[in-house]
Design an enzyme around this catalytic site. Structure first.
Site, PDB file in Angstrom:
ATOM      1  N   CYS B   1       0.840  -1.202   0.000  1.00 29.78           N
ATOM      2  CA  CYS B   1       0.000   0.000   0.000  1.00 29.78           C
ATOM      3  C   CYS B   1       0.870   1.245   0.000  1.00 29.78           C
ATOM      4  O   CYS B   1       2.004   1.214   0.469  1.00 29.78           O
ATOM      5  CB  CYS B   1      -0.893   0.028   1.227  1.00 29.78           C
ATOM      6  SG  CYS B   1      -1.917  -1.427   1.402  1.00 29.78           S
ATOM      7  N   THR B   2       0.312   2.313  -0.502  1.00 31.08           N
ATOM      8  CA  THR B   2       0.958   3.622  -0.399  1.00 31.08           C
ATOM      9  C   THR B   2      -0.114   4.631   0.004  1.00 31.08           C
ATOM     10  O   THR B   2      -1.150   4.723  -0.659  1.00 31.08           O
ATOM     11  CB  THR B   2       1.574   4.046  -1.747  1.00 31.08           C
ATOM     12  OG1 THR B   2       2.488   3.042  -2.182  1.00 31.08           O
ATOM     13  CG2 THR B   2       2.301   5.384  -1.602  1.00 31.08           C
ATOM     14  N   ARG B 191       8.873   1.661  -2.877  1.00 32.08           N
ATOM     15  CA  ARG B 191       7.873   2.540  -3.496  1.00 32.08           C
ATOM     16  C   ARG B 191       7.946   3.935  -2.900  1.00 32.08           C
ATOM     17  O   ARG B 191       7.391   4.888  -3.427  1.00 32.08           O
ATOM     18  CB  ARG B 191       6.465   1.957  -3.280  1.00 32.08           C
ATOM     19  CG  ARG B 191       6.161   0.755  -4.169  1.00 32.08           C
ATOM     20  CD  ARG B 191       5.001  -0.053  -3.655  1.00 32.08           C
ATOM     21  NE  ARG B 191       5.388  -0.857  -2.505  1.00 32.08           N
ATOM     22  CZ  ARG B 191       4.764  -0.850  -1.340  1.00 32.08           C
ATOM     23  NH1 ARG B 191       3.718  -0.078  -1.150  1.00 32.08           N
ATOM     24  NH2 ARG B 191       5.178  -1.613  -0.348  1.00 32.08           N
TER      25      ARG B 191
END
Lengths: 120, 253
Positions: B1-2, B191
């Site tokens: 997730c971000t 990320r």
């Protein structure tokens, strides 16, 4: 800069919103009426998405079964005992979703504990 | 997730996230995708929780999942939940819970409780920081007033770290993936660097739904596990969700 070997990275994207270039669309919106009994408040969502929930859970069961078929039996034997110990309204909501979809309540709980378990 | 909480020069806050899920849960060799991520796509729904005919809070859910991973109380605060990988993980909390120790809250039920009961950003942050939970997680919270954005890093029993934005010091956004913000992310799952690079490139003069969506559309922030992107603006009560697809070549996570 771009990188063409794993992990793939690329230049910062621009002008994507609200393009469909990397999206398959927007999801539907449903109301969850908190004034309704917890056992029936998810019924409208399940009327539209119940088959998709079943397909996903069947796939998870297949993955688990590939590891050990006995694990699936354990899910249906022991997880329902956990549901009654969940705080309200979550216990009744899981039972309601199970009733609306015909999916075993232990399997609905299995889906709901994914995020807790997968931190390992 | 971000997850991202960002503030523009006018003091307006935006909260957005990519939800990635399904790692190592079956690989579709034909389509080169994660099986469970593909099965989750059609389950994505926007939910409007109402009482007495009025919206109490809005969430993005997978149908059948009753906790909250992405949600907003219009005019008050927004929150997202990211997984935190830890040896002392959720399976231990779950075993303890089954064995009868039930003081700990389920992580995604706590977020729903916060949306239900908290009436301010501060109340939500306090609740998510100090309630015992089953699994280590990151709670990312955004408010309605300038400077209200934080990453709450949680152990099962206690608060590990709180990282808040400080726009007056140039820290106009917070960005969280799945690693502690005071350590470097692993080289095989970074990320954070591309996310921060793209967001910094945008700058706080241009931050809005369009530019944050661009950041969350850039590989590997967008990857094979990404099921949806959610964009929230608390003051307007706006929640937009897009089901995602990552065209090849696309990193698996």
């Amino acid at each position: 800069t771009c990188q063409d070997v794993p992990p793939y990275t690329e230049d910062c994207q621009h002008g994507m919103y609200p393009s469909k270039a990397r999206s398959t669309g927007v999801p539907p919106t449903f109301k969850i009426n908190l004034d309704l009994d917890p056992q029936i408040r998810w019924n409208e969502v399940m009327k539209h998405k119940g088959a998709n929930v079943k397909a996903m859970i069947d796939q998870v069961k297949k993955l688990i079964s590939d590891v050990s078929p006995q694990l699936v039996d354990l899910v249906n034997k022991y997880l329902p005992e956990i549901i009654e110990k969940l705080p309200a309204p979550y216990d009744a909501e899981i039972l309601g979703i199970s009733k609306a979809t015909g999916i075993e309540d232990g399997e609905i709980l299995l889906f709901n504990i994914f995020y807790e378990v997968f931190t390992m | 997730c971000t997850s991202i909480v960002a503030q523009d020069v006018g003091g307006t806050l935006y909260h957005a996230r990519n939800l990635d899920f399904g790692l190592f849960m079956g690989w579709d060799t034909k389509n080169h995708t994660w099986l469970i991520a593909e099965y989750l796509h059609p389950l994505v729904v926007n939910l409007d929780f109402t009482r007495n005919g009025t919206t109490v809070y809005k969430t993005v859910n997978f149908a059948g999942y009753i906790g909250v991973l992405t949600g907003m109380k219009p005019g008050v605060f927004s929150l997202t939940l990211n997984e935190r990988f830890n040896v002392n993980g959720g399976y231990i909390g779950l075993i303890e819970w089954i064995l009868g120790y039930r003081k700990a809250h389920w992580t995604s039920f706590l977020t729903r409780d916060a949306l239900e009961k908290s009436n301010s950003y501060e109340e939500a942050v306090d609740m998510l920081s100090n309630t015992e939970i089953l699994a280590p997680v990151y709670y990312i919270v955004g408010g309605s007033k300038p400077g209200q954005g934080a990453i709450i890093t949680r152990d099962r029993q206690s608060l590990t770290n709180m990282y808040s934005m400080a726009p007056d010091k140039g820290m106009w956004y917070v960005l969280e993936t799945n690693y502690d913000n005071w350590t470097d992310p692993p080289f095989f799952d970074d990320r954070r660097t591309p996310g921060k690079k793209c967001l910094s490139g945008v700058g706080n003069k241009k931050v809005d739904f369009q530019t944050i969506y661009d950041v969350l559309s850039t590989k590997p922030v967008l990857n094979q596990l990404t099921t949806y992107t959610a964009l929230m603006q608390v003051n307007k009560g706006t929640l937009e969700t897009y089901i995602r697809h990552c065209p090849h070549p696309c990193w698996a996570w």
